[in-house]
Scaffold this motif. Structure first.
Motif, PDB file in Angstrom:
ATOM      1  N   THR A   1      12.322  -8.234 -17.124  1.00 51.58           N
ATOM      2  CA  THR A   1      11.772  -8.946 -15.966  1.00 51.58           C
ATOM      3  C   THR A   1      11.807  -8.071 -14.724  1.00 51.58           C
ATOM      4  O   THR A   1      10.842  -8.011 -13.947  1.00 51.58           O
ATOM      5  CB  THR A   1      12.557 -10.240 -15.726  1.00 51.58           C
ATOM      6  N   ALA A   2      12.921  -7.380 -14.506  1.00 52.74           N
ATOM      7  CA  ALA A   2      13.038  -6.505 -13.336  1.00 52.74           C
ATOM      8  C   ALA A   2      12.036  -5.360 -13.400  1.00 52.74           C
ATOM      9  O   ALA A   2      11.414  -4.999 -12.388  1.00 52.74           O
ATOM     10  CB  ALA A   2      14.461  -5.962 -13.239  1.00 52.74           C
ATOM     11  N   VAL A   3      11.859  -4.766 -14.589  1.00 57.37           N
ATOM     12  CA  VAL A   3      10.916  -3.651 -14.732  1.00 57.37           C
ATOM     13  C   VAL A   3       9.491  -4.115 -14.440  1.00 57.37           C
ATOM     14  O   VAL A   3       8.741  -3.459 -13.686  1.00 57.37           O
ATOM     15  CB  VAL A   3      11.016  -3.042 -16.145  1.00 57.37           C
ATOM     16  N   VAL A   4       9.088  -5.239 -15.024  1.00 54.30           N
ATOM     17  CA  VAL A   4       7.722  -5.729 -14.817  1.00 54.30           C
ATOM     18  C   VAL A   4       7.499  -6.084 -13.349  1.00 54.30           C
ATOM     19  O   VAL A   4       6.466  -5.741 -12.754  1.00 54.30           O
ATOM     20  CB  VAL A   4       7.450  -6.942 -15.727  1.00 54.30           C
ATOM     21  N   SER A   5       8.478  -6.764 -12.744  1.00 54.52           N
ATOM     22  CA  SER A   5       8.336  -7.142 -11.343  1.00 54.52           C
ATOM     23  C   SER A   5       8.226  -5.909 -10.449  1.00 54.52           C
ATOM     24  O   SER A   5       7.399  -5.858  -9.529  1.00 54.52           O
ATOM     25  CB  SER A   5       9.532  -8.004 -10.913  1.00 54.52           C
ATOM     26  N   GLY A   6       9.063  -4.894 -10.714  1.00 55.99           N
ATOM     27  CA  GLY A   6       9.002  -3.675  -9.920  1.00 55.99           C
ATOM     28  C   GLY A   6       7.679  -2.949 -10.071  1.00 55.99           C
ATOM     29  O   GLY A   6       7.110  -2.454  -9.080  1.00 55.99           O
ATOM     30  N   LEU A   7       7.160  -2.894 -11.295  1.00 60.01           N
ATOM     31  CA  LEU A   7       5.881  -2.215 -11.514  1.00 60.01           C
ATOM     32  C   LEU A   7       4.732  -2.957 -10.840  1.00 60.01           C
ATOM     33  O   LEU A   7       3.835  -2.337 -10.245  1.00 60.01           O
ATOM     34  CB  LEU A   7       5.624  -2.074 -13.015  1.00 60.01           C
ATOM     35  N   VAL A   8       4.718  -4.288 -10.941  1.00 62.66           N
ATOM     36  CA  VAL A   8       3.664  -5.061 -10.284  1.00 62.66           C
ATOM     37  C   VAL A   8       3.710  -4.841  -8.775  1.00 62.66           C
ATOM     38  O   VAL A   8       2.683  -4.730  -8.097  1.00 62.66           O
ATOM     39  CB  VAL A   8       3.809  -6.557 -10.631  1.00 62.66           C
ATOM     40  N   TRP A   9       4.909  -4.750  -8.218  1.00 59.78           N
ATOM     41  CA  TRP A   9       5.082  -4.554  -6.781  1.00 59.78           C
ATOM     42  C   TRP A   9       4.584  -3.175  -6.331  1.00 59.78           C
ATOM     43  O   TRP A   9       3.939  -3.030  -5.301  1.00 59.78           O
ATOM     44  CB  TRP A   9       6.559  -4.738  -6.437  1.00 59.78           C
ATOM     45  N   MET A  10       4.878  -2.160  -7.141  1.00 65.13           N
ATOM     46  CA  MET A  10       4.573  -0.803  -6.700  1.00 65.13           C
ATOM     47  C   MET A  10       3.221  -0.288  -7.166  1.00 65.13           C
ATOM     48  O   MET A  10       2.776   0.780  -6.742  1.00 65.13           O
ATOM     49  CB  MET A  10       5.656   0.163  -7.196  1.00 65.13           C
ATOM     50  N   LEU A  11       2.513  -1.036  -8.012  1.00 63.09           N
ATOM     51  CA  LEU A  11       1.260  -0.524  -8.576  1.00 63.09           C
ATOM     52  C   LEU A  11       0.201  -0.200  -7.522  1.00 63.09           C
ATOM     53  O   LEU A  11      -0.454   0.851  -7.616  1.00 63.09           O
ATOM     54  CB  LEU A  11       0.717  -1.493  -9.618  1.00 63.09           C
ATOM     55  N   PRO A  12      -0.028  -1.046  -6.508  1.00 62.35           N
ATOM     56  CA  PRO A  12      -1.030  -0.640  -5.503  1.00 62.35           C
ATOM     57  C   PRO A  12      -0.697   0.698  -4.857  1.00 62.35           C
ATOM     58  O   PRO A  12      -1.589   1.538  -4.658  1.00 62.35           O
ATOM     59  CB  PRO A  12      -0.977  -1.796  -4.501  1.00 62.35           C
ATOM     60  N   SER A  13       0.580   0.913  -4.538  1.00 61.24           N
ATOM     61  CA  SER A  13       0.968   2.199  -3.949  1.00 61.24           C
ATOM     62  C   SER A  13       0.837   3.326  -4.961  1.00 61.24           C
ATOM     63  O   SER A  13       0.447   4.449  -4.616  1.00 61.24           O
ATOM     64  CB  SER A  13       2.409   2.119  -3.434  1.00 61.24           C
ATOM     65  N   LEU A  14       1.139   3.041  -6.223  1.00 62.86           N
ATOM     66  CA  LEU A  14       1.014   4.072  -7.258  1.00 62.86           C
ATOM     67  C   LEU A  14      -0.439   4.480  -7.438  1.00 62.86           C
ATOM     68  O   LEU A  14      -0.744   5.664  -7.619  1.00 62.86           O
ATOM     69  CB  LEU A  14       1.600   3.552  -8.572  1.00 62.86           C
ATOM     70  N   VAL A  15      -1.341   3.501  -7.375  1.00 62.24           N
ATOM     71  CA  VAL A  15      -2.771   3.821  -7.457  1.00 62.24           C
ATOM     72  C   VAL A  15      -3.183   4.710  -6.300  1.00 62.24           C
ATOM     73  O   VAL A  15      -3.955   5.676  -6.449  1.00 62.24           O
ATOM     74  CB  VAL A  15      -3.607   2.525  -7.475  1.00 62.24           C
ATOM     75  N   GLY A  16      -2.650   4.417  -5.105  1.00 58.53           N
ATOM     76  CA  GLY A  16      -2.952   5.266  -3.958  1.00 58.53           C
ATOM     77  C   GLY A  16      -2.429   6.675  -4.134  1.00 58.53           C
ATOM     78  O   GLY A  16      -3.095   7.654  -3.750  1.00 58.53           O
ATOM     79  N   LYS A  17      -1.253   6.815  -4.706  1.00 62.72           N
ATOM     80  CA  LYS A  17      -0.696   8.147  -4.935  1.00 62.72           C
ATOM     81  C   LYS A  17      -1.524   8.945  -5.924  1.00 62.72           C
ATOM     82  O   LYS A  17      -1.651  10.180  -5.813  1.00 62.72           O
ATOM     83  CB  LYS A  17       0.737   8.019  -5.458  1.00 62.72           C
ATOM     84  N   LEU A  18      -2.094   8.259  -6.909  1.00 57.35           N
ATOM     85  CA  LEU A  18      -2.882   8.962  -7.915  1.00 57.35           C
ATOM     86  C   LEU A  18      -4.142   9.596  -7.326  1.00 57.35           C
ATOM     87  O   LEU A  18      -4.731  10.492  -7.936  1.00 57.35           O
ATOM     88  CB  LEU A  18      -3.262   8.007  -9.053  1.00 57.35           C
ATOM     89  N   ALA A  19      -4.552   9.119  -6.162  1.00 58.39           N
ATOM     90  CA  ALA A  19      -5.744   9.699  -5.541  1.00 58.39           C
ATOM     91  C   ALA A  19      -5.543  11.175  -5.222  1.00 58.39           C
ATOM     92  O   ALA A  19      -6.521  11.925  -5.096  1.00 58.39           O
ATOM     93  CB  ALA A  19      -6.093   8.922  -4.274  1.00 58.39           C
ATOM     94  N   GLY A  20      -4.301  11.596  -5.101  1.00 62.78           N
ATOM     95  CA  GLY A  20      -4.037  13.008  -4.842  1.00 62.78           C
ATOM     96  C   GLY A  20      -4.446  13.902  -5.982  1.00 62.78           C
ATOM     97  O   GLY A  20      -4.601  15.123  -5.810  1.00 62.78           O
TER      98      GLY A  20
END
Length: 873
Positions: A471-490
C-alpha cells in the motif's frame, strides 16, 4: 447562477451532446460494477446459506439423522451443526452395529417419517463402450418428497427397484444410452436406466442414483448412513438430540442449518483486509482512468465553461457542472453494469453452473453488497470528476474563451515524502516476506498427521506487513508519478523528433499523464502479481511433485480389487507387446510361506528408533530389481549396491538403530506376527519415485529366501512415448481405462493462465494509453497545426501519437512489473516455492511487447491529416 438548477441542465445537455465520451467514462465505472455484481451473486448462489442451504442439504425434511456404528456419541455444547460429526466418548469406541442394516425409526417419536437420504456411498465399475469405467454411486430414496431439492431430475424418474438406476447425462452420453436402456456392471449384472438426474454438487461427473438394496455397491464399508426425518407437528428436534446421541445417532435439525450455532467459519480479519485492499486499489484505478477521461471532456468544453464564467457564473458553478457530469456518467455506468450482470446471470446460467461445478438452486442476491457496489460506482464517478472540476474552475474567463489551457512549465522535483513511502514500503515487504519464509521453514520441519510436512503458511502478522508495504509503495508511486514524468523529459534530447515531442508533451501536461500512467501501473501490477503467483505456485508444486516412475516409462498397478486387474505373466507380456517396450521391471511384496488362515500380508517395521523403542517407524516392504535403481541416478545406484549385497534398505537413518529390521505380518484374526528379522542399512535418500517413499526396499534374491514374491506393479521402460492408439489398446486389453500411467514429469498447469495475464496486461495498457493519447490529441491540435504549417509531413501526427502511447505504456508497464514483483517475492514463501521463481517470458512480454503494441495501435488508428485550426494566443 447560485443554485443547482442551471448547472444541472448544462451538465445533462453536455452529457447527451457528447454521448461517446459519457459512455466511455460510464464503461470504465460500469465494468467493475458488472464484474463485482456477477461474482457476488454467482458466488453467493453457488455457496448458499439459510433456507437454500437447508434445501440442498436435507431437502424438505425437518432434520437429518446419521446412524453411526457406535452405541453412544459425544454431545456438542453449542448444539448440532453441519460442520462435523462428533465421535464416541471414552469407553464407547468399539462398534456395536452395522449402520447399513440398522433401522432408526423405532427410536423416533410416533408419527415420524424417515427415509434413506440420497448420499454418495462409493463407486462401481460399469462396462463402457470399450473399457470398464468407474462411476460414483448415490444410494437413497431420491424419489421421496422429503428428498426434493437434493438433486435435479432431467428426464424420466428416480429408481425404486434394486435393478433400476438413474444416471447423469454426462455418463449416459459416454455409455451411449438413454432412458429405457440398460447398462452392466463389471460382474455382468444388468440395470435398467429409468431416468437422467444430476446431484447439486459436481453435476457434470459420472454419477449413478440407486435405491437402497441395490447390488451395485456394498454399504458394509460405510461407517455412516444418513436418513431424512419428518417429525410430527410441534416436535422440537433439539429435545430429541441428547437422547438420540445416547444411541449413537446424530440428529441435525433444519433450524441449525439455516442458522448455524456458534462460529464455524471465522477466519480472522486477514482475508477481509486483503479484500478491502484489492477493492480500494480497484476504485483508485477507476478514479485515475475515469478522471483522465473526464479531463478530456473538461478540456474539450473549455470555451463553454468560459461562457459560463463570462456571463456571471462562478467557479463554484463550473465545478458543479463538471461534478454533475461525473454523477451522470457514474449513474449510467452503475445502472448499465447492474443490468448487464442480471442479463448475464440469466442467460449464462448453464455456463456459470459449469464454472462453479454445482447447480444454481435459486438466486441469492447479496443486497447489501450490491448497494455498496452501486454507491462506490457513483462515488468513483464523482471522485473522477473532482480534479478536472477544480482545474476547470481555476481558469480565467479570457483564458477559457480562448480555448487555451495552461500547461505546467514549473521545475519538477521528486517529493521526498513519496520516496520515503516507497522505501519504507519495500522494507516492510522484505521484512514481512522474511518472517513468512521463516515461519514456512519452521512448519516444514514439523511433522503433521501422517508424517507429511506442511508446505505453506499464512500467518497474520507477516501478511499484514506485506499489505502495508505494498500500500505504501503504490501510494508513493501514485503521488510522485507526475513529477517523475516531468523528470523523464530530460531524456528527450536523446530521442528522435516524435519521441522528443511526446516526452515534452507528457511533461507539460503531467496532470493527465501522471494519473493515466498510475492507472496503467496498477493494472499491470495486478497482472504481473498473478504471473508471479502462478510461477511460484508452479515451482512449489514441481518441487513436491512425486513421479509415478522414471521419466518416459509406463507403469501398471495390479491388484485383486474391482478397480484393477490381477497380475499374470501373460498379461505383462501382452501389455509389453502393445507398447514400444525396451525393458520390463517388476515390483512385488512378500507373501510369507505357510500363510495362516487369517491371511497375512508382509510389512516392515523398524527394530528401533531414536528413543530406542520398538516400532517407532513403520513402512511397507517393496521388492525391487537393483537394475531399476541403477537407471535412477547416483542415489539409486547406492541403494542398488546394498540390495545386491543382500541388505534391506531403509528410507531414513533413524528407521533402524540396531542394523536390522523386523518383518511382520498382520492377520485380522490373529493380529501382528513376526515372520523374520533381516539385516538393514541406510544408503542415503531414495530416488524421487512415489512407490519408494517411506518404504523399505529389498532385492528379489533376499526376498525369495523369506517367502514367495507376488508382483503388484510393472514398469515398462519405453523407447519413446506411446501414442494414443497404443494407450487405448492397453486399456482395452486390461478392460479398464486409467490403469496405465505414463510418467511425463511435472506438467505446468499455468500456461493458459499466463497467456491470459499477458492479454489482460495488454488490454488495460491499451485502455489507459487510449485515454491519454486521445486527451493529448484533443489538447494538441493547435500545436499539430503549427507543425504542419512549418512543413512537418502528415505522418508526424501518427508518429507523435505512437510515441506518446509507447512512452506512457512503457513507464506504466515497468513500474507495474516492479510493484507486481513485491507480490511475487511474498508469493514464493506463501506458496512454499523453494526459490523466488520469476516468469521471465511473461514479464518480458509485458515490459517490451505490450508497450510496442500500444504504440502500433495508436499509430494505426490516428489520422495523418486534420483540419487546420486557428491558433489564438
Amino acid at each position: 447562477m447560485g443554485t443547482w438548477g442551471p448547472p444541472l441542465r448544462i451538465a445533462r445537455r453536455t452529457t447527451r451532446r457528447h454521448l461517446g465520451r459519457t459512455l466511455l467514462v460510464a464503461a470504465l465505472i460500469g465494468l467493475p460494477v458488472f464484474a463485482a455484481t456477477l461474482l457476488g451473486v454467482s458466488g453467493r448462489t453457488a455457496n448458499p446459506t439459510g433456507e437454500t442451504l437447508a434445501g440442498v442439504t436435507i431437502g424438505q425434511a425437518d432434520a437429518r439423522l446419521t446412524v453411526t456404528p457406535y452405541g453412544k456419541l459425544q454431545t456438542v455444547d453449542e448444539g448440532p451443526n453441519l460442520y462435523g460429526l462428533p465421535g464416541p466418548p471414552e469407553g464407547h469406541e468399539k462398534p456395536v452395529r452395522d449402520p447399513a442394516t440398522f433401522d432408526p425409526r423405532p427410536l423416533l417419536p410416533a408419527g415420524s417419517t424417515a427415509v434413506r437420504a440420497p448420499s454418495e456411498m462409493g463407486s462401481a465399475d460399469i462396462k463402457g463402450p470399450s473399457t470398464t469405467n468407474g462411476a460414483s454411486v448415490i444410494v437413497g430414496e431420491a424419489q421421496h418428497p422429503l428428498a426434493g431439492g437434493l438433486s435435479r431430475l432431467d428426464e424420466g424418474r428416480f429408481p425404486v427397484a434394486p435393478t433400476e438406476v438413474a444416471i447423469t447425462p454426462a455418463f449416459a452420453k459416454h455409455l451411449g444410452v438413454t432412458v429405457g436402456g440398460t447398462m452392466q456392471d463389471a460382474k455382468g449384472r444388468s440395470y435398467q436406466i429409468v431416468g437422467l438426474a444430476r446431484p447439486i454438487s459436481q453435476p457434470g461427473n459420472w454419477w449413478i442414483f440407486a435405491p437402497p438394496g441395490t447390488p451395485l455397491i456394498s454399504l458394509a464399508d460405510n461407517p455412516e448412513i444418513p436418513w431424512l426425518v419428518d417429525l410430527p407437528a410441534g416436535t422440537d428436534p433439539l429435545t430429541l438430540y441428547p437422547a438420540l446421541s445416547g444411541h449413537g445417532l446424530y440428529l441435525l435439525p433444519r433450524a441449525n442449518i439455516v442458522d448455524p450455532p456458534g462460529d464455524f467459519g471465522g477466519g480472522g480479519v486477514g482475508p477481509y483486509a486483503a479484500m478491502a485492499l484489492a477493492i480500494g486499489f480497484g476504485i483508485l484505478e477507476i478514479v485515475l482512468l475515469a478522471g483522465t477521461a473526464f479531463a478530456v471532456g473538461a478540456r474539450r468544453q473549455t470555451r463553454e465553461l468560459g461562457l459560463v464564467l463570462s456571463t456571471g457564473g462562478t467557479p463554484r458553478d463550473v465545478r458543479r457542472i463538471v461534478l454533475l457530469q461525473g454523477l451522470f456518467a457514474g449513474a449510467v455506468g452503475v445502472l448499465g453494469g447492474l443490468v448487464l450482470a442480471a442479463i448475464t446471470l440469466v442467460v449464462g446460467r448453464q455456463l456459470l453452473e459449469e464454472l462453479n461445478g454445482s447447480l444454481l438452486v435459486g438466486w441469492q442476491v447479496p443486497w447489501g453488497g450490491i448497494i455498496l457496489i452501486a454507491a462506490l460506482g457513483l462515488a468513483a464517478g464523482l471522485a473522477a470528476a473532482a480534479l478536472p472540476a477544480i482545474s476547470a474552475s481555476r481558469q480565467t474567463p479570457m483564458a477559457a474563451l480562448s480555448g487555451r489551457f495552461a500547461a505546467t512549465i514549473a521545475r519538477t522535483t521528486i517529493r521526498k515524502p513519496a520516496v520515503l513511502m516507497i522505501i519504507t514500503g519495500v522494507f516492510l515487504v522484505l521484512i514481512g516476506s522474511g518472517l513468512l519464509a521463516a515461519e514456512l521453514a519452521a512448519v516444514r520441519n514439523a511433522q503433521t498427521y501422517g508424517g507429511s510436512p506442511r508446505t505453506s503458511a499464512t500467518p497474520t502478522g507477516p501478511i499484514a506487513l506485506v499489505l502495508m508495504g505494498i500500500t505504501a509503495v503504490v501510494s508513493g508511486l501514485v503521488w510522485m508519478l507526475p513529477s517523475l514524468v516531468g523528470k523523464l523529459a530530460g531524456l528527450a534530447r536523446h530521442l528522435p523528433l516524435s519521441g522528443r515531442l511526446a516526452l515534452r508533451d507528457a511533461a507539460r501536461h503531467r496532470h493527465r499523464t501522471g494519473p493515466a500512467t498510475a492507472a496503467i501501473m496498477m493494472a499491470v501490477a495486478a497482472t504481473a502479481a498473478i504471473a508471479f503467483a502462478g510461477a511460484n505456485s508452479t515451482a512449489a508444486d514441481a518441487a513436491t511433485y512425486m513421479p509415478q516412475g522414471q521419466l518416459g516409462n509406463a507403469m501398471v498397478r495390479f491388484g485383486s480389487d474391482s478397480a484393477s486387474v490381477p497380475y499374470t505373466a501373460a498379461t505383462e507380456e501382452r501389455i509389453a507387446g502393445q507398447l514400444p517396450t525396451e525393458r520390463v521391471y517388476r515390483f512385488g511384496m512378500i507373501e510369507a510361506s505357510g500363510t495362516p488362515a487369517g491371511g497375512y500380508q508382509s510389512w516392515m517395521s523398524a527394530s528401533g528408533g531414536p528413543t530406542g523403542t520398538q516400532s517407532d517407524f513403520v513402512g511397507g516392504l517393496v521388492v525391487v530389481d537393483p537394475a531399476y535403481l541403477d537407471a535412477a541416478g547416483p542415489e539409486g545406484r547406492k541403494v542398488a549396491d546394498r540390495l545386491r549385497a543382500g541388505d534391506a534398505v531403509v528410507p531414513h537413518a533413524q528407521f533402524t538403530t540396531t542394523g536390522t529390521v523386523r518383518i511382520d505380518g498382520f492377520s485380522s484374526t490373529e493380529g501382528p506376527k513376526t515372520l523374520a528379522t533381516h539385516k538393514a542399512t541406510y544408503a542415503g535418500p531414495y530416488p524421487k519415485i512415489e512407490l519408494f517413499q517411506d518404504q523399505v526396499l529389498i532385492g528379489p534374491d533376499a526376498a525369495a529366501k523369506i517367502g514367495k514374491v507376488g508382483t503388484f506393479a510393472v514398469e515398462y521402460e519405453l523407447k519413446r512415448l506411446p501414442t494414443d492408439d497404443e494407450i487405448t489398446a492397453v486399456d482395452r486389453l486390461l478392460g479398464h481405462d486409467g490403469l496405465l500411467v505414463v510418467e511425463k514429469g511435472y506438467q505446468d498447469p499455468t500456461r493458459r493462465l499466463l497467456i491470459g495475464v499477458i492479454v489482460a496486461a495488454a488490454v488495460v495498457t491499451l485502455l489507459g494509453v487510449a485515454i491519454s493519447v486521445s486527451l493529448s490529441a484533443a489538447e494538441g491540435r493547435a500545436d499539430l497545426a503549427t507543425l504542419a504549417a512549418i512543413g512537418a509531413p502528415p505522418r508526424r501526427r501518427r508518429s507523435l501519437a505512437a510515441a506518446q502511447a509507447w512512452v506512457l505504456g512503457q513507464l506504466g508497464c515497468v513500474l507495474g512489473v516492479g510493484v507486481g514483483a513485491l507480490y511475487g517475492y511474498t508469493a514464493h514463501a506463501a506458496f512454499g516455492s523453494p526459490t523466488f521463481a520469476v516468469p521471465w517470458l511473461s514479464l518480458a512480454t509485458i515490459v517490451i511487447v505490450v508497450p510496442l503494441f500500444a504504440g502500433l495501435i495508436a499509430w494505426a488508428l490516428t489520422r495523418s491529416r486534420l483540419p487546420m485550426v486557428a491558433r489564438i494566443d
